[in-house]
Design an enzyme around this catalytic site. Structure first.
Site, PDB file in Angstrom:
ATOM      1  N   CYS A 159      31.951  44.478 -55.871  1.00 31.09           N
ATOM      2  CA  CYS A 159      33.008  43.535 -56.248  1.00 31.09           C
ATOM      3  C   CYS A 159      32.436  42.539 -57.261  1.00 31.09           C
ATOM      4  O   CYS A 159      31.391  41.928 -57.020  1.00 31.09           O
ATOM      5  CB  CYS A 159      33.492  42.801 -54.997  1.00 31.09           C
ATOM      6  SG  CYS A 159      34.535  41.376 -55.341  1.00 31.09           S
ATOM      7  N   SER A 189      30.103  -4.447 -30.093  1.00 25.31           N
ATOM      8  CA  SER A 189      30.263  -3.751 -31.360  1.00 25.31           C
ATOM      9  C   SER A 189      30.024  -4.778 -32.474  1.00 25.31           C
ATOM     10  O   SER A 189      29.738  -5.935 -32.176  1.00 25.31           O
ATOM     11  CB  SER A 189      31.682  -3.244 -31.340  1.00 25.31           C
ATOM     12  OG  SER A 189      31.891  -2.408 -32.361  1.00 25.31           O
ATOM     13  N   CYS A 244      35.030  40.902 -48.023  1.00 25.46           N
ATOM     14  CA  CYS A 244      35.389  41.998 -48.920  1.00 25.46           C
ATOM     15  C   CYS A 244      34.319  43.064 -48.727  1.00 25.46           C
ATOM     16  O   CYS A 244      33.127  42.768 -48.758  1.00 25.46           O
ATOM     17  CB  CYS A 244      35.385  41.467 -50.353  1.00 25.46           C
ATOM     18  SG  CYS A 244      35.181  42.741 -51.604  1.00 25.46           S
ATOM     19  N   ARG A 264      25.966   3.890 -24.837  1.00 23.26           N
ATOM     20  CA  ARG A 264      26.732   2.652 -24.936  1.00 23.26           C
ATOM     21  C   ARG A 264      28.052   2.786 -24.165  1.00 23.26           C
ATOM     22  O   ARG A 264      28.521   1.828 -23.558  1.00 23.26           O
ATOM     23  CB  ARG A 264      26.998   2.345 -26.414  1.00 23.26           C
ATOM     24  CG  ARG A 264      27.904   1.171 -26.618  1.00 23.26           C
ATOM     25  CD  ARG A 264      27.975   0.774 -28.088  1.00 23.26           C
ATOM     26  NE  ARG A 264      28.875  -0.347 -28.237  1.00 23.26           N
ATOM     27  CZ  ARG A 264      30.180  -0.246 -28.409  1.00 23.26           C
ATOM     28  NH1 ARG A 264      30.731   0.949 -28.491  1.00 23.26           N
ATOM     29  NH2 ARG A 264      30.936  -1.309 -28.500  1.00 23.26           N
ATOM     30  N   CYS A 283      38.769  42.111 -56.302  1.00 29.36           N
ATOM     31  CA  CYS A 283      38.663  43.545 -56.599  1.00 29.36           C
ATOM     32  C   CYS A 283      39.673  44.383 -55.826  1.00 29.36           C
ATOM     33  O   CYS A 283      39.665  45.602 -55.929  1.00 29.36           O
ATOM     34  CB  CYS A 283      37.244  44.026 -56.329  1.00 29.36           C
ATOM     35  SG  CYS A 283      36.863  44.112 -54.569  1.00 29.36           S
ATOM     36  N   LYS A 312      21.625  -0.118 -41.155  1.00 25.80           N
ATOM     37  CA  LYS A 312      22.476   0.266 -40.021  1.00 25.80           C
ATOM     38  C   LYS A 312      22.400   1.779 -39.891  1.00 25.80           C
ATOM     39  O   LYS A 312      22.978   2.516 -40.696  1.00 25.80           O
ATOM     40  CB  LYS A 312      23.915  -0.198 -40.258  1.00 25.80           C
ATOM     41  CG  LYS A 312      24.832   0.106 -39.082  1.00 25.80           C
ATOM     42  CD  LYS A 312      26.180  -0.576 -39.274  1.00 25.80           C
ATOM     43  CE  LYS A 312      27.051  -0.465 -38.036  1.00 25.80           C
ATOM     44  NZ  LYS A 312      27.384   0.902 -37.666  1.00 25.80           N
ATOM     45  N   ASP A 316      -1.482  19.995 -27.607  1.00 24.20           N
ATOM     46  CA  ASP A 316      -0.807  21.065 -26.862  1.00 24.20           C
ATOM     47  C   ASP A 316      -1.678  21.570 -25.708  1.00 24.20           C
ATOM     48  O   ASP A 316      -1.185  21.883 -24.634  1.00 24.20           O
ATOM     49  CB  ASP A 316      -0.486  22.257 -27.782  1.00 24.20           C
ATOM     50  CG  ASP A 316       0.569  21.895 -28.805  1.00 24.20           C
ATOM     51  OD1 ASP A 316       1.240  20.859 -28.624  1.00 24.20           O
ATOM     52  OD2 ASP A 316       0.710  22.637 -29.802  1.00 24.20           O
TER      53      ASP A 316
END
Ligand code: IVH
Length: 681
Positions: free
Chosen positions: A438, A86, A433, A141, A418, A120, A41
């Site tokens: 609840c 392909s 909610c 591609r 609830c 693959k 860095d």
């Protein structure tokens, strides 16, 4: 006018560039760095400053472009000199045996054909053009004939060489087009999505979408922040090199500094190809990246030329795809679940289907907007997908199967558990909610508290938590520590023995690491990753609390100053600890005997003085992780085998270091033995 530049500056810039290219290669391609991250860095920073001060020295090959270049208005289009074809697909052994038979027939031979088989990768294909060793154009591609120019974006991928080094005994080809697959590894993908959730951005559906999205950024500075990687798998036009087979090509590419998948199996018969497929199916879920099958290629270029291609795909290669992790089934009902934070999630009940070996009878529909977008109705036939370890989801409706009998679904106006009101915050997709008491929220919070990454209470499973909450025996986390054997053994599916075991597990869980404790509290957006960052930063709960008591905005700013903690996470933490009820919950935990453990400074490790060399692909860790554990235990990792080497750690597909170690009589061990050494020595 260009000002005169001091030759010493020019030399410094050139040296820095060269060194940064080399260290980059050692780190990202060889996985064998020579210098620390901070040193790297520092050098990069120095180069950035010099280039800013002397714009005349800018260069398209500078390593500083790894952090991105000036944004574009649009992508240019470019024609591939050779089409990027392909692959035909095979789905079972018969398809592959038939492929081998066709090849023999076309080549008019009964001899065994030699193939190279490779994983693959499920990513994005790209083509990179190098002229006289310099990366000049990179493209997608596209439709195979024309692609989009994404050079600045590809330059940000650290494992892409910007300049080709002189290969072993070879000069640099004047033109070489290399092709490969860009991908994001699964761990980085999860981290990226966590980060996006923390910033209220939509998470990517899968690593492939994340890679594609990252490559299609007009601003390459965004791409630079994405953890893209690449493996090269072939070439287009190449001058000056004599290449006779696919494997030769891969070896030459590797020699020129291109990263090649170490799992590729060179020069094998069709029988070995089929065995390798089974190996990959087994290994698939342990790999750090997604693969969706195996590619089988006739190795010899002479044979490849003879076989030729159709306009769509070569006759000399085939993709042996893995079983799809998608199936179609019918939605029998849609139910709304209430989560830990009150979010209402619609869940589709399905006619059970087997997807990749697991029975799936429910799939998430995420939220109201997603149901509308996909227009999912009760009775619909849908495509369901299970990806890795995530919850199965409904991908889309199979429209052609609609009968007209399907029923549309509406999200409720009240919490289905609830009956409290539900609200939808302005910037959110979820309805929530509003009642924190609840029972559904209480149950989910406690399940989370007891889960693996949190208090990890063995035996306190989901069903038991539900029973305990329904019976009024659990409401707050601390209630867990007040449970006793008498209460437990009278519950459904419990007996004296399991009750006793659970009490032991609860007791054991009371001593807990700070990061797990933080995660267990269930603070919104604070996942395991954020919790460990906070734990590392603050070390103790008191330190964190002393931040959250100050003025809200200042507290948020302070938390945001931590790398990886954004505004959403920071606000959520501050708001959590500003609520008296939450502080009481925490204090009740301590009153119940919970004790936070803290990291103790490490003892000098058991590997002190030992020198290790790594080769091949390790099973459970990357080479850099192995390096880290060895160094933490006091050992040293060297990049080459010599008489001073104590151990060679060999993974699968080891390189030439294995032979060197054997020749020098160096002890060769695997990962398991390494772990043993760390305990025994
Ligand atoms: S070879 C003509 N090798 O699969 C040869 N492709 O369906 C075509 N892919 O567009 C490519 N890993 O994106 C090749 N080891 C590999 C591959 C690979 C992934 C992708 C690539 C290609 C698609 C073909």
């Amino acid at each position: 006018m260009q000002k005169h530049i001091d030759p010493a500056v020019i030399k410094k810039v050139e040296d820095l560039r060269q060194a940064l290219h080399r260290h980059n290669y050692r780190y990202y391609v060889l996985d064998d760095p020579e210098i620390s991250d901070s040193e790297y860095d520092r050098m990069m920073q120095e180069l950035i400053e010099l280039e800013a001060a002397f714009p005349g020295l800018s260069s398209p090959d500078s390593p500083t472009l790894r952090v991105g270049a000036t944004p574009l208005d649009k992508f240019e289009s470019v024609a591939h000199s050779l089409p990027m074809l392909s692959l035909n697909n095979g789905f079972n052994d018969t398809d592959i045996i038939e492929f081998d038979r066709r090849i023999k027939k076309n080549l008019n031979t009964d001899d065994e054909i030699i193939y190279t088989a490779e994983p693959k990768l499920d990513g994005v294909a790209v083509e990179l053009i190098y002229e006289n060793g310099r990366l000049v154009t990179a493209s997608t591609r596209g439709d195979g004939i024309n692609g989009e120019v994404i050079t600045s974006n590809v330059r940000t991928i650290r494992s892409v060489p910007m300049l080709i080094e002189n290969g072993k005994d070879k000069s640099i080809p004047s033109l070489i087009e290399v092709r490969g697959e860009v991908f994001i590894n699964l761990e980085e993908f999860r981290r990226l999505n966590d980060e996006r959730l923390g910033q209220n951005l939509h998470p990517f559906a899968n690593p492939r979408n994340a890679s594609a999205g990252s490559l299609r950024q007009l601003d390459s500075r965004i791409t630079a922040k994405r953890p893209l990687e690449i493996f090269f798998f072939g070439v287009g036009i190449v001058s000056d090199l004599v290449l006779e087979s696919h494997w030769d090509t891969l070896v030459a590419l590797q020699d020129l500094g291109f990263r090649i998948n170490p799992l590729i199996k060179p020069k094998i018969t069709i029988k070995a190809v089929l065995n390798y497929y089974r190996e990959l199916v087994e290994k698939r879920h342990q790999l750090p990246y997604d693969i969706d099958g195996m590619v089988i290629k006739v190795d010899s270029f002479r044979m490849q030329r003879h076989l030729g291609s159709t306009s769509r795909s070569p006759r000399w290669a085939i993709a042996y795809k893995f079983k799809a992790l998608q199936e179609t089934t019918r939605v029998t009902n849609i139910e709304v679940q209430v989560g830990r934070t009150g979010a209402l999630t619609p869940v589709a009940h399905l006619v059970p289907v087997n997807i990749g070996g697991a029975k799936v009878s429910r799939a998430t529909l995420h939220n109201e907007d997603e149901i509308k977008r996909k227009d999912v109705r009760i009775g619909d036939t849908v495509l369901v997908q299970r990806a890795g370890d995530v919850i199965p989801e409904v991908v889309k409706v199979i429209g052609s199967k609609r009968t007209g009998e399907e029923k549309t679904f509406k999200m409720p106006h009240k919490c289905p558990v609830c009956s409290a009101s539900v609200v939808r915050a302005e910037d959110e997709a979820a309805l929530r909610c509003i009642n924190t008491a609840c029972p559904a929220q209480v149950k989910e919070r406690i399940k989370h508290f007891a889960s693996k990454g949190a208090f990890d209470i063995d035996g306190l499973g989901d069903k038991l938590v539900e029973q305990l909450v329904d019976k009024g025996l659990l409401f707050s986390y601390a209630d867990i520590f007040r449970l006793n054997e008498d209460v437990l053994e009278n519950l459904e599916r419990m007996g004296p023995k399991s009750a006793k075991n659970l009490i032991v597990a609860i007791d054991k869980s009371k001593k807990i690491m700070f990061s797990r404790f933080l995660y267990a509290l269930g603070i919104r957006y604070v996942g395991e990753n954020a919790a460990s960052i906070l734990a590392r930063e603050y070390q103790r709960l008191d330190n964190l609390l002393s931040v959250t008591v100050i003025d809200r905005n200042n507290a948020i700013e302070e938390l945001k100053s931590i790398k990886e903690i954004g505004k959403t996470i920071a606000s959520s933490i501050v708001d959590f600890f500003k609520q008296d009820a939450n502080l009481k919950t925490v204090n009740r935990l301590f009153a119940s005997g919970v004790e936070i453990l803290h990291d103790v400074p490490k003892e000098p490790g058991g590997l002190t003085g030992k020198v290790f060399v790594l080769t091949g692909t390790l099973e459970n860790m990357t080479r850099s992780e192995a390096k880290k554990v060895i160094e933490e235990a006091g050992g040293k990792v060297s990049s080459s085998v010599s008489r001073n080497t104590d151990y060679l750690i060999a993974g699968s597909s080891p390189g030439s270091k294995l032979k060197q170690a054997k020749d020098l009589g160096v002890e060769i061990i695997d990962e398991t033995t390494l772990r043993q050494l760390m305990i025994d020595v």
